[in-house]
Scaffold this motif. Sequence first.
Motif, PDB file in Angstrom:
ATOM      1  N   ALA A 193      -1.970   0.653  -0.585  1.00 22.40           N
ATOM      2  CA  ALA A 193      -0.881   1.609  -0.823  1.00 22.40           C
ATOM      3  C   ALA A 193       0.448   0.886  -0.990  1.00 22.40           C
ATOM      4  N   LEU A 194       0.727  -0.041  -0.111  1.00 18.09           N
ATOM      5  CA  LEU A 194       1.986  -0.794  -0.187  1.00 18.09           C
ATOM      6  C   LEU A 194       2.038  -1.653  -1.444  1.00 18.09           C
ATOM      7  N   LEU A 195       0.925  -2.263  -1.778  1.00 24.17           N
ATOM      8  CA  LEU A 195       0.861  -3.069  -3.002  1.00 24.17           C
ATOM      9  C   LEU A 195       1.133  -2.202  -4.231  1.00 24.17           C
ATOM     10  N   THR A 196       0.592  -1.002  -4.258  1.00 20.68           N
ATOM     11  CA  THR A 196       0.811  -0.086  -5.380  1.00 20.68           C
ATOM     12  C   THR A 196       2.290   0.231  -5.533  1.00 20.68           C
ATOM     13  N   VAL A 197       2.945   0.562  -4.430  1.00 16.35           N
ATOM     14  CA  VAL A 197       4.375   0.889  -4.481  1.00 16.35           C
ATOM     15  C   VAL A 197       5.194  -0.329  -4.904  1.00 16.35           C
ATOM     16  N   LEU A 198       4.862  -1.488  -4.364  1.00 17.61           N
ATOM     17  CA  LEU A 198       5.611  -2.699  -4.723  1.00 17.61           C
ATOM     18  C   LEU A 198       5.382  -3.101  -6.178  1.00 17.61           C
ATOM     19  N   ILE A 201      -9.356  -3.401  10.342  1.00 19.82           N
ATOM     20  CA  ILE A 201      -9.297  -4.073   9.036  1.00 19.82           C
ATOM     21  C   ILE A 201      -9.312  -3.022   7.929  1.00 19.82           C
ATOM     22  N   TYR A 202     -10.141  -2.003   8.074  1.00 17.56           N
ATOM     23  CA  TYR A 202     -10.201  -0.929   7.085  1.00 17.56           C
ATOM     24  C   TYR A 202      -8.835  -0.248   6.952  1.00 17.56           C
ATOM     25  N   ILE A 203      -8.247   0.122   8.079  1.00 18.10           N
ATOM     26  CA  ILE A 203      -6.946   0.801   8.063  1.00 18.10           C
ATOM     27  C   ILE A 203      -5.881  -0.104   7.453  1.00 18.10           C
ATOM     28  N   LEU A 204      -5.842  -1.363   7.875  1.00 17.56           N
ATOM     29  CA  LEU A 204      -4.872  -2.306   7.306  1.00 17.56           C
ATOM     30  C   LEU A 204      -5.083  -2.463   5.807  1.00 17.56           C
ATOM     31  N   ASN A 205      -6.326  -2.458   5.364  1.00 19.92           N
ATOM     32  CA  ASN A 205      -6.615  -2.608   3.946  1.00 19.92           C
ATOM     33  C   ASN A 205      -6.107  -1.420   3.138  1.00 19.92           C
ATOM     34  N   VAL A 206      -6.288  -0.199   3.659  1.00 18.97           N
ATOM     35  CA  VAL A 206      -5.776   0.987   2.971  1.00 18.97           C
ATOM     36  C   VAL A 206      -4.249   0.915   2.889  1.00 18.97           C
ATOM     37  N   ILE A 207      -3.609   0.534   3.989  1.00 21.82           N
ATOM     38  CA  ILE A 207      -2.151   0.370   3.990  1.00 21.82           C
ATOM     39  C   ILE A 207      -1.737  -0.706   2.985  1.00 21.82           C
ATOM     40  N   ARG A 208      -2.492  -1.798   2.956  1.00 20.74           N
ATOM     41  CA  ARG A 208      -2.217  -2.915   2.040  1.00 20.74           C
ATOM     42  C   ARG A 208      -2.270  -2.445   0.588  1.00 20.74           C
ATOM     43  N   VAL A 265     -12.174   4.249   0.099  1.00 24.19           N
ATOM     44  CA  VAL A 265     -10.932   3.477   0.225  1.00 24.19           C
ATOM     45  C   VAL A 265      -9.886   4.032  -0.744  1.00 24.19           C
ATOM     46  N   GLY A 266     -10.298   4.304  -1.973  1.00 25.27           N
ATOM     47  CA  GLY A 266      -9.376   4.882  -2.961  1.00 25.27           C
ATOM     48  C   GLY A 266      -8.863   6.245  -2.529  1.00 25.27           C
ATOM     49  N   ARG A 267      -9.757   7.085  -2.023  1.00 24.90           N
ATOM     50  CA  ARG A 267      -9.362   8.419  -1.561  1.00 24.90           C
ATOM     51  C   ARG A 267      -8.376   8.316  -0.387  1.00 24.90           C
ATOM     52  N   ASN A 268      -8.663   7.426   0.554  1.00 21.14           N
ATOM     53  CA  ASN A 268      -7.765   7.263   1.707  1.00 21.14           C
ATOM     54  C   ASN A 268      -6.418   6.684   1.302  1.00 21.14           C
ATOM     55  N   THR A 269      -6.413   5.787   0.325  1.00 22.90           N
ATOM     56  CA  THR A 269      -5.153   5.234  -0.184  1.00 22.90           C
ATOM     57  C   THR A 269      -4.324   6.331  -0.831  1.00 22.90           C
ATOM     58  N   GLU A 270      -4.980   7.165  -1.626  1.00 27.79           N
ATOM     59  CA  GLU A 270      -4.288   8.289  -2.261  1.00 27.79           C
ATOM     60  C   GLU A 270      -3.714   9.235  -1.199  1.00 27.79           C
ATOM     61  N   LEU A 297       2.376 -10.940  -5.219  1.00 28.08           N
ATOM     62  CA  LEU A 297       2.013  -9.874  -4.290  1.00 28.08           C
ATOM     63  C   LEU A 297       0.496  -9.779  -4.096  1.00 28.08           C
ATOM     64  N   HIS A 298      -0.236  -9.675  -5.206  1.00 27.20           N
ATOM     65  CA  HIS A 298      -1.680  -9.468  -5.130  1.00 27.20           C
ATOM     66  C   HIS A 298      -2.431 -10.743  -4.778  1.00 27.20           C
ATOM     67  N   GLY A 299      -1.959 -11.863  -5.279  1.00 32.29           N
ATOM     68  CA  GLY A 299      -2.691 -13.108  -5.106  1.00 32.29           C
ATOM     69  C   GLY A 299      -2.299 -13.932  -3.895  1.00 32.29           C
ATOM     70  N   VAL A 300      -1.102 -13.694  -3.335  1.00 30.66           N
ATOM     71  CA  VAL A 300      -0.630 -14.523  -2.224  1.00 30.66           C
ATOM     72  C   VAL A 300      -0.280 -13.691  -0.990  1.00 30.66           C
ATOM     73  N   VAL A 301       0.679 -12.803  -1.116  1.00 31.00           N
ATOM     74  CA  VAL A 301       1.222 -12.097   0.047  1.00 31.00           C
ATOM     75  C   VAL A 301       0.168 -11.214   0.719  1.00 31.00           C
TER      76      VAL A 301
END
Length: 178
Positions: A133-138, A124-131, A48-53, A149-153
């Motif tokens: 990545a997007l969380l990191t940028v935000l 779900i896996y793909i959405l999680n990687v996107i989630r 998951v970390g590798r795919n997010t990167e 962001l992390h606890g609610v959205v």
Amino acid sequence: MKKYLVQFKPFLIFVGIFFLTYIVLTVLYKFYLNSFGANDLDDITLIVGRNTEQLLKLFNYDVIIQKSAQYPWMNVLLNGMKIALIVEGCNAISVMILFVSFVTAFSGKLKQTFLFIVFGIVSIYILNVIRIALLTVLLLCFPSQNHLLHGVVFPLIIYGYVFILWIFWINRFSKYAG
């Protein structure tokens, strides 16, 4: 008493299958996690970390996601700043187990059930990687909004998606679809 057992039989079967599937998958996942040392990170989370990167690099972000030498997590560095951590709970396996348990409890035809479970897990896996990545940028842009962001959205996004999958499954493919 027998009258109530007959009356609530479909519900009791659903609850029994749901919890049996949930417990079996959770125990199997715990055995998998226990095969790693206390300070080691499981392979699924590493992927998951590798795919997010890879996703962040695809969008030209200066990102490094590296395994901590001392702790069971990965450090997420964006633009040279430590922004977040990826831990075992970030891999969405618990969400997938919940999804599979529900679909199994409301199963339909075997082939459709299997294909929908595979589709659900992959999406779900793909959405999680996107989630992630997007969380990191935000978090880089809005560090003070970490809790929101992390606890609610983002939990709302992933669990909302699973809920939509469940509704779609029940209405289109389960044995209760009309």
